[in-house]
Design a protein around this motif. Structure first.
Motif, mmCIF file in Angstrom:
data_model
loop_
_atom_site.group_PDB
_atom_site.id
_atom_site.type_symbol
_atom_site.label_atom_id
_atom_site.label_comp_id
_atom_site.label_asym_id
_atom_site.label_seq_id
_atom_site.Cartn_x
_atom_site.Cartn_y
_atom_site.Cartn_z
ATOM 1 N N GLN A 223 22.739 -37.033 44.240
ATOM 2 C CA GLN A 223 21.897 -36.521 45.310
ATOM 3 C C GLN A 223 20.686 -35.829 44.717
ATOM 4 O OE1 GLN A 223 23.874 -33.835 47.961
ATOM 5 N NE2 GLN A 223 22.184 -33.722 49.409
ATOM 6 N N GLY A 224 19.509 -36.186 45.203
ATOM 7 C CA GLY A 224 18.280 -35.600 44.697
ATOM 8 C C GLY A 224 17.514 -36.507 43.755
ATOM 9 N N ILE A 226 15.168 -39.452 42.647
ATOM 10 C CA ILE A 226 14.041 -39.965 43.426
ATOM 11 C C ILE A 226 14.297 -41.373 43.937
ATOM 12 C CG2 ILE A 226 12.443 -38.524 42.117
ATOM 13 C CD1 ILE A 226 11.317 -41.131 40.916
ATOM 14 N N SER A 228 16.820 -42.457 45.284
ATOM 15 C CA SER A 228 17.639 -42.440 46.498
ATOM 16 C C SER A 228 17.171 -41.355 47.461
ATOM 17 C CB SER A 228 19.117 -42.232 46.125
ATOM 18 O OG SER A 228 19.293 -41.043 45.373
ATOM 19 N N THR A 229 15.877 -41.008 47.369
ATOM 20 C CA THR A 229 15.324 -39.952 48.214
ATOM 21 C C THR A 229 14.174 -40.501 49.046
ATOM 22 O OG1 THR A 229 15.864 -38.243 46.593
ATOM 23 C CG2 THR A 229 14.220 -37.684 48.263
ATOM 24 N N ARG A 230 14.271 -40.398 50.350
ATOM 25 C CA ARG A 230 13.169 -40.804 51.226
ATOM 26 C C ARG A 230 12.070 -39.748 51.176
ATOM 27 N NH1 ARG A 230 14.793 -43.143 57.160
ATOM 28 N NH2 ARG A 230 15.292 -45.297 56.542
ATOM 29 N N SER A 231 10.883 -40.180 50.810
ATOM 30 C CA SER A 231 9.794 -39.217 50.676
ATOM 31 C C SER A 231 8.454 -39.934 50.574
ATOM 32 C CB SER A 231 10.005 -38.351 49.426
ATOM 33 O OG SER A 231 8.882 -37.546 49.168
ATOM 34 N N ARG A 278 14.020 -45.192 50.183
ATOM 35 C CA ARG A 278 12.865 -44.532 49.574
ATOM 36 C C ARG A 278 11.754 -44.184 50.567
ATOM 37 N NH1 ARG A 278 11.943 -46.944 43.491
ATOM 38 N NH2 ARG A 278 14.086 -47.646 43.102
#
Length: 387
Positions: A223-224, A226, A228-231, A278
């Motif tokens: 977790q955290g 990039i 697997s992070t939507r941003s 992503r």
């Protein structure tokens, strides 16, 4: 404050640290415990506390006590992975530098093998193999690993052009410090910081050595991360590729090289824009059009090797800036994927893609020449664009 070592080591291992309290000790111990007897002066470990909001700073202070060769840098504010690496580089004294991420770790015997190869070949860049380690403990051979096979002695990218397609990360390369300075390479702020760093290393190197051995265990699914992070920060990729293309134009203006990098760049953009993990749906159209603008800006005058199949079709749609056709094709692929996905095993459904159940992707299976993956996923994994 960091204490200067008495003798300059052969290898400095720089570990940027942020929000990895659960993984930090495993990472540090995999390095320190692996240094062979009698080699303590050859390796220094530099951990950079990037103003971590958890207990990492205190853990580093405690870890450094009584351990020679461990140095800790505490940053007053969070600067991000790339600039934290720079902070470690600023105090590194080794002839070679290796950047290791703090949520990953090294398998036993790695340090001895790396030191031996550095002394034997004295390369500009030493490339290393790795495994992907999933949360359930499954270890997966990376799709780019076959590209490292069969290379003995030292080589150059011109003689082994396939090396440009090995996962473009900093952590799978040990770099001669003076060589890095000669190329004027540092890490830039923002996500995808490895793009303008990793490729130039291979392009500029006169001596590349390949250690065909698993030297790095790359944690998946944290977790955290990039990948697997939507941003909206995934748009940072555009600035990073601009830096790469600018460096190549100044340092190595070769049309064939530009064509190769162009294909890798557009394929990378397609992986990001097509990944639900992503980009938020409302950002996808803007990302696609930014990719199309880069297509027009950087398209080599002599063209480039367009990939075959569906990937090549997506390339052409980016070239035309045809968002409607691309989005329709993407929806069709997702419907097809859902129809082909196997049913739950043992009464549960993990929701993972069907390709994850392909035995050819398991670390204990004999991989096929292309890793047994669909071409699109294989190319994306090889380039380091999928988690």
């Amino acid at each position: 404050m960091v204490n200067e070592p008495t003798h300059a080591p052969l290898l400095s291992i720089v570990v940027p640290v942020y929000g990895v309290e659960a993984y930090l000790y495993q990472c540090l111990e995999s390095i320190r415990a692996d240094i062979p007897a009698g080699e303590s002066d050859a390796v220094e470990l530099i951990a950079v506390d990037d103003a971590s909001p958890d207990g990492c700073g205190d853990m580093l202070r405690a870890y450094a006590v009584g351990r020679d060769g461990v140095r800790v840098v505490h940053l007053s504010s969070n600067v991000g992975l790339g600039l934290a690496r720079n902070a470690g580089l600023d105090v590194a004294t080794g002839r070679y530098v290796w950047f290791v991420d703090s949520d990953d770790w090294l398998p036993p015997g790695t340090i001895a093998a790396v030191l031996d190869r550095l002394r034997q070949h004295q390369p500009d860049v030493l490339m290393l193999d790795h495994l992907r380690v999933h949360e359930d403990g499954r270890r997966e051979v990376d799709a780019s690993s076959p590209l490292l096979r069969g290379i003995t002695g030292v080589t150059r990218l011109a003689d082994q052009p396939r090396l440009l397609r090995v996962q473009h990360t900093a952590w799978n390369k040990v770099v001669r410090r003076d060589f890095m300075d000669e190329l004027e390479l540092r890490f830039f702020p923002g996500w995808y910081e490895d793009i303008p760093f990793s490729h130039p290393l291979l392009i500029g190197a006169e001596k590349i050595s390949v250690l065909d051995r698993v030297c790095y265990l790359y944690r998946q699914g944290r977790q955290g991360a990039i990948t697997s992070t939507r941003s909206g920060r995934h748009f940072d990729a555009f600035a990073q590729y601009e830096r790469l293309m600018d460096w190549v134009a100044r340092k190595h203006p070769d049309e064939r090289l530009r064509a190769e990098l162009f294909e890798l760049m557009i394929s990378h953009y397609l992986v990001v824009v097509g990944n639900d993990g992503r980009l938020h749906p409302h950002l996808r159209r803007d990302f696609f059009h930014r990719a199309a603008a880069h297509y027009r800006r950087y398209l080599p005058t002599g063209g480039y090797p367009v990939p075959p199949g569906a990937t090549g079709l997506k390339h052409r749609l980016v070239g035309r800036g045809d968002w409607l056709a691309y989005s329709a094709l993407r929806r069709a692929h997702r419907v097809t994927g859902r129809l082909r996905r196997p049913g739950p095993v043992g009464g549960t459904d993990s929701g993972s893609p069907a390709v994850d159940d392909d035995p050819s992707r398991r670390a204990d299976a004999t991989p096929t020449r292309d890793g047994g993956l669909a071409p699109e996923r294989r190319d994306a994994l090889a380039a380091g664009w999928l988690p």
